[in-house]
Scaffold this active site. Structure first.
Site, PDB file in Angstrom:
ATOM      1  N   HIS A   1       3.283  17.948  55.839  1.00  0.00           N
ATOM      2  CA  HIS A   1       1.929  18.519  55.744  1.00  0.00           C
ATOM      3  C   HIS A   1       1.266  18.079  54.427  1.00  0.00           C
ATOM      4  O   HIS A   1       0.132  17.601  54.423  1.00  0.00           O
ATOM      5  CB  HIS A   1       2.039  20.047  55.827  1.00  0.00           C
ATOM      6  CG  HIS A   1       0.765  20.799  55.551  1.00  0.00           C
ATOM      7  ND1 HIS A   1       0.122  21.539  56.523  1.00  0.00           N
ATOM      8  CD2 HIS A   1       0.025  20.943  54.424  1.00  0.00           C
ATOM      9  CE1 HIS A   1      -0.965  22.087  55.990  1.00  0.00           C
ATOM     10  NE2 HIS A   1      -1.042  21.757  54.713  1.00  0.00           N
ATOM     11  N   GLU A   2       2.015  18.207  53.328  1.00  0.00           N
ATOM     12  CA  GLU A   2       1.464  17.814  52.019  1.00  0.00           C
ATOM     13  C   GLU A   2       1.190  16.315  51.967  1.00  0.00           C
ATOM     14  O   GLU A   2       0.212  15.873  51.365  1.00  0.00           O
ATOM     15  CB  GLU A   2       2.410  18.216  50.879  1.00  0.00           C
ATOM     16  CG  GLU A   2       2.723  19.717  50.782  1.00  0.00           C
ATOM     17  CD  GLU A   2       1.491  20.602  50.708  1.00  0.00           C
ATOM     18  OE1 GLU A   2       0.432  20.152  50.232  1.00  0.00           O
ATOM     19  OE2 GLU A   2       1.574  21.763  51.160  1.00  0.00           O
TER      20      GLU A   2
ATOM     21  N   HIS B   1      -2.209  15.504  53.300  1.00  0.00           N
ATOM     22  CA  HIS B   1      -3.266  15.622  52.278  1.00  0.00           C
ATOM     23  C   HIS B   1      -3.229  14.407  51.340  1.00  0.00           C
ATOM     24  O   HIS B   1      -4.259  13.802  51.046  1.00  0.00           O
ATOM     25  CB  HIS B   1      -3.063  16.873  51.423  1.00  0.00           C
ATOM     26  CG  HIS B   1      -3.248  18.165  52.154  1.00  0.00           C
ATOM     27  ND1 HIS B   1      -4.363  18.439  52.898  1.00  0.00           N
ATOM     28  CD2 HIS B   1      -2.455  19.273  52.241  1.00  0.00           C
ATOM     29  CE1 HIS B   1      -4.246  19.661  53.418  1.00  0.00           C
ATOM     30  NE2 HIS B   1      -3.094  20.181  53.037  1.00  0.00           N
TER      31      HIS B   1
ATOM     32  N   ASP C   1      -6.230  25.547  53.328  1.00  0.00           N
ATOM     33  CA  ASP C   1      -7.034  24.361  53.627  1.00  0.00           C
ATOM     34  C   ASP C   1      -8.354  24.736  54.300  1.00  0.00           C
ATOM     35  O   ASP C   1      -9.379  24.098  54.069  1.00  0.00           O
ATOM     36  CB  ASP C   1      -6.239  23.425  54.543  1.00  0.00           C
ATOM     37  CG  ASP C   1      -4.929  22.988  53.893  1.00  0.00           C
ATOM     38  OD1 ASP C   1      -4.904  22.851  52.665  1.00  0.00           O
ATOM     39  OD2 ASP C   1      -3.951  22.789  54.628  1.00  0.00           O
TER      40      ASP C   1
HETATM   41 ZN    ZN Z   1      -2.473  22.141  53.313  1.00  0.00          ZN
END
Ligand code: ZN
Length: 233
Positions: free
Chosen positions: A57-58, A61, A160
């Site tokens: 997930h990171e 980004h 987010d």
């Molecule tokens: Zn996030």
């Protein structure tokens, strides 16, 4: 971050694990000890897979940010989740939306792959079985990724979804005002979580506190960034 160790570097981004993460692992192993070695290893395996999804997930980004020239200093795993330290957020709202959505999009993609996998394994995953999510490894991981995507899309800082909301507002308003409104929406949602927590589940009170403090922090941070250049002129 202090008390964290670098365990790997992937795509040029150092991945660090905070000491408290090992405390979480130890605590969960201790809690599962009644079920024997199999239960302990099963729990550890699931936690490691769940946190691997957080790292991915990171990376969503980080790699989306890289497309807009944003540098990610490192990604740190904490018991409460992951933190990607981006040197800045892109100020153009569509880019900020893309960077913010890239994280939850990774979880949706993982969930889709796991769902496909379960459907392509005939006879193994009976979706009518209420114990499916306790017995199998893949089914709870699928659920975990859906929850991660949904939770992070709550329109409140530091989630987010808060950034998406701010960016959407910033398309029509100035940045500081957009941040202030988004932070207030976040505080409202935190309050709602707090009330639900009192009525229903104390875990929600913790989340409420986390969101409430995060909302204020984001607001202060952006005001600081936008006010410094003005003071010099
Ligand atoms: Zn996030």
């Amino acid at each position: 971050m202090r008390w964290s160790w670098k365990v790997a570097t992937i795509a040029g981004i150092p991945i660090r694990i905070h000491a408290t993460f090992f405390l979480l692992l130890a605590w969960l192993a201790w809690a599962a000890r009644g079920g024997g070695l199999r239960e302990v290893l099963g729990t550890m395996g699931f936690i490691l897979a769940a946190f691997a999804c957080i790292v991915l997930h990171e990376f969503g980004h980080a790699l989306m940010g890289r497309r807009f020239g944003v540098v990610t200093k490192d990604i740190t795993l904490l018991p409460i989740g992951g933190v990607a330290r981006l040197d800045r957020m892109p100020r153009r709202p569509p880019e900020e939306v893309a960077v913010a959505l890239a994280g939850p999009a990774v979880n949706v993609a993982i969930a889709a792959v796991l769902l496909l996998f379960m459907h392509l394994s005939p006879g193994v995953y009976d979706f009518g079985d209420p114990l499916l999510y306790q017995r199998s490894f893949v089914a709870p991981l699928f659920l975990w990724n859906l929850l991660m995507a949904a939770f992070n899309l709550i329109p409140a800082f530091p989630m987010d979804g808060g950034r998406v909301l701010r960016a959407l507002l910033a398309m029509r308003l100035d940045y500081v005002r957009a941040t202030r409104i988004a932070a207030n929406v976040g505080r409202g949602i935190a309050l709602l979580f707090g009330i639900l927590g009192v009525l229903w589940n104390p875990m929600l009170i913790l989340i409420a506190l986390f969101v409430f403090l995060g909302a204020g922090q984001e607001s202060a941070f952006v005001q600081m960034r936008t006010e410094i250049p003005q003071s010099g002129s």
